[in-house]
Design a protein around this motif. Structure first.
Motif, mmCIF file in Angstrom:
data_model
loop_
_atom_site.group_PDB
_atom_site.id
_atom_site.type_symbol
_atom_site.label_atom_id
_atom_site.label_comp_id
_atom_site.label_asym_id
_atom_site.label_seq_id
_atom_site.Cartn_x
_atom_site.Cartn_y
_atom_site.Cartn_z
ATOM 1 N N GLY A 101 -19.958 -77.146 -26.888
ATOM 2 C CA GLY A 101 -19.265 -77.044 -25.614
ATOM 3 C C GLY A 101 -18.146 -76.019 -25.739
ATOM 4 N N ILE A 102 -18.013 -75.163 -24.731
ATOM 5 C CA ILE A 102 -16.997 -74.105 -24.764
ATOM 6 C C ILE A 102 -16.174 -74.202 -23.486
ATOM 7 C CG2 ILE A 102 -16.568 -71.627 -24.920
ATOM 8 C CD1 ILE A 102 -19.483 -71.366 -25.979
ATOM 9 N N TRP A 103 -14.856 -74.195 -23.624
ATOM 10 C CA TRP A 103 -13.950 -74.165 -22.477
ATOM 11 C C TRP A 103 -13.074 -72.931 -22.630
ATOM 12 C CZ3 TRP A 103 -13.964 -75.873 -17.841
ATOM 13 C CH2 TRP A 103 -12.798 -75.875 -17.067
ATOM 14 N N ILE A 104 -13.044 -72.081 -21.600
ATOM 15 C CA ILE A 104 -12.280 -70.830 -21.632
ATOM 16 C C ILE A 104 -11.200 -70.916 -20.565
ATOM 17 C CG2 ILE A 104 -12.400 -68.326 -21.442
ATOM 18 C CD1 ILE A 104 -15.502 -68.713 -21.844
ATOM 19 N N SER A 119 -21.989 -74.694 -21.958
ATOM 20 C CA SER A 119 -22.562 -75.553 -22.995
ATOM 21 C C SER A 119 -23.791 -74.875 -23.572
ATOM 22 C CB SER A 119 -22.926 -76.928 -22.424
ATOM 23 O OG SER A 119 -23.886 -76.802 -21.403
ATOM 24 N N PHE A 120 -23.996 -75.116 -24.863
ATOM 25 C CA PHE A 120 -25.100 -74.506 -25.584
ATOM 26 C C PHE A 120 -25.893 -75.570 -26.319
ATOM 27 C CE2 PHE A 120 -23.301 -70.376 -25.037
ATOM 28 C CZ PHE A 120 -24.391 -69.536 -25.178
ATOM 29 N N PRO A 121 -27.228 -75.482 -26.270
ATOM 30 C CA PRO A 121 -28.037 -76.356 -27.119
ATOM 31 C C PRO A 121 -27.975 -75.828 -28.556
ATOM 32 C CG PRO A 121 -29.445 -74.843 -25.927
ATOM 33 C CD PRO A 121 -28.035 -74.609 -25.445
ATOM 34 N N GLY A 122 -28.403 -76.614 -29.478
ATOM 35 C CA GLY A 122 -28.422 -76.160 -30.872
ATOM 36 C C GLY A 122 -29.440 -75.056 -31.064
#
Length: 196
Positions: A101-104, A119-122
């Motif tokens: 998960g990325i929050w900018i 959000s990114f899957p593996g």
């Protein structure tokens, strides 16, 4: 009259030539050995402050990059050296063994200007994340929530912005320049009307 048009055209041209171009923070000069903690890094006029990141000399897009295997409190802060506004365009990220998960958050003058999540899957391959909020800020903070074993970040693309409002000294020079051109125009007109 031709000289005045030429002068105006040259001013217009110089204004466009001096526009800043995008810079890429690709960690190319990261000299730390693989696995060494990285707390700060500077490249292309930008400073990166890292929390819970290490040098990745074996993985990158291209090598090197920054990586983290810490599941909590993983942050990266980007600012322009010497201050100034910039826009975040994109960055590359890879995650291994689970999602990410990325929050900018973009800040300007200490206040939050925008926030955006991804959000990114593996997936082990690097993927480019394009930022939708491209407003001019003086600081960008990335926060990562890692569900997998590790993640990498590379190729942070930032674009220094040129202020739309000239500084006071620029206004003064411009006013004196226009006054000088006006004075010369009136003087030539008077000389043409009253030859010696």
């Amino acid at each position: 009259m031709f000289k005045l048009k030429l002068f105006a055209a040259s001013i217009f041209l110089v204004a466009f030539i001096n526009q800043a171009s995008a810079a890429v923070i690709d960690f190319a000069t990261l000299a730390s050995p693989n696995g060494t903690p990285v707390y700060s890094y500077s490249e292309n006029g930008f400073s990166v402050t890292a929390t819970n990141f290490n040098a990745a000399q074996r993985n990158g897009s291209p090598v090197p990059s920054l990586y983290s295997s810490s599941g909590s409190f993983v942050t990266l802060t980007v600012t322009q050296i010497g201050g100034g506004l910039f826009e975040l365009s994109s960055f590359d990220v890879a995650t291994f063994g689970g999602g990410l998960g990325i929050w900018i958050v973009g800040y300007k003058g200490g206040g939050q200007l925008y926030g955006e999540g991804h959000s990114f899957p593996g997936a082990s391959d690097f993927a480019t994340v394009t930022v939708s909020n491209t407003r001019a800020v003086d600081q960008v903070v990335f926060s990562f929530s890692l569900a997998g074993s590790s993640m990498n970040i590379d190729n942070i693309v930032v674009d220094p912005t040129v202020s739309a409002v000239p500084e006071t000294s620029t206004w003064v020079m411009m006013i004196f320049g226009f006054a000088g051109v006006g004075f010369l125009t009136i003087r030539r007109r008077n000389q043409a009307l009253h030859p010696v």
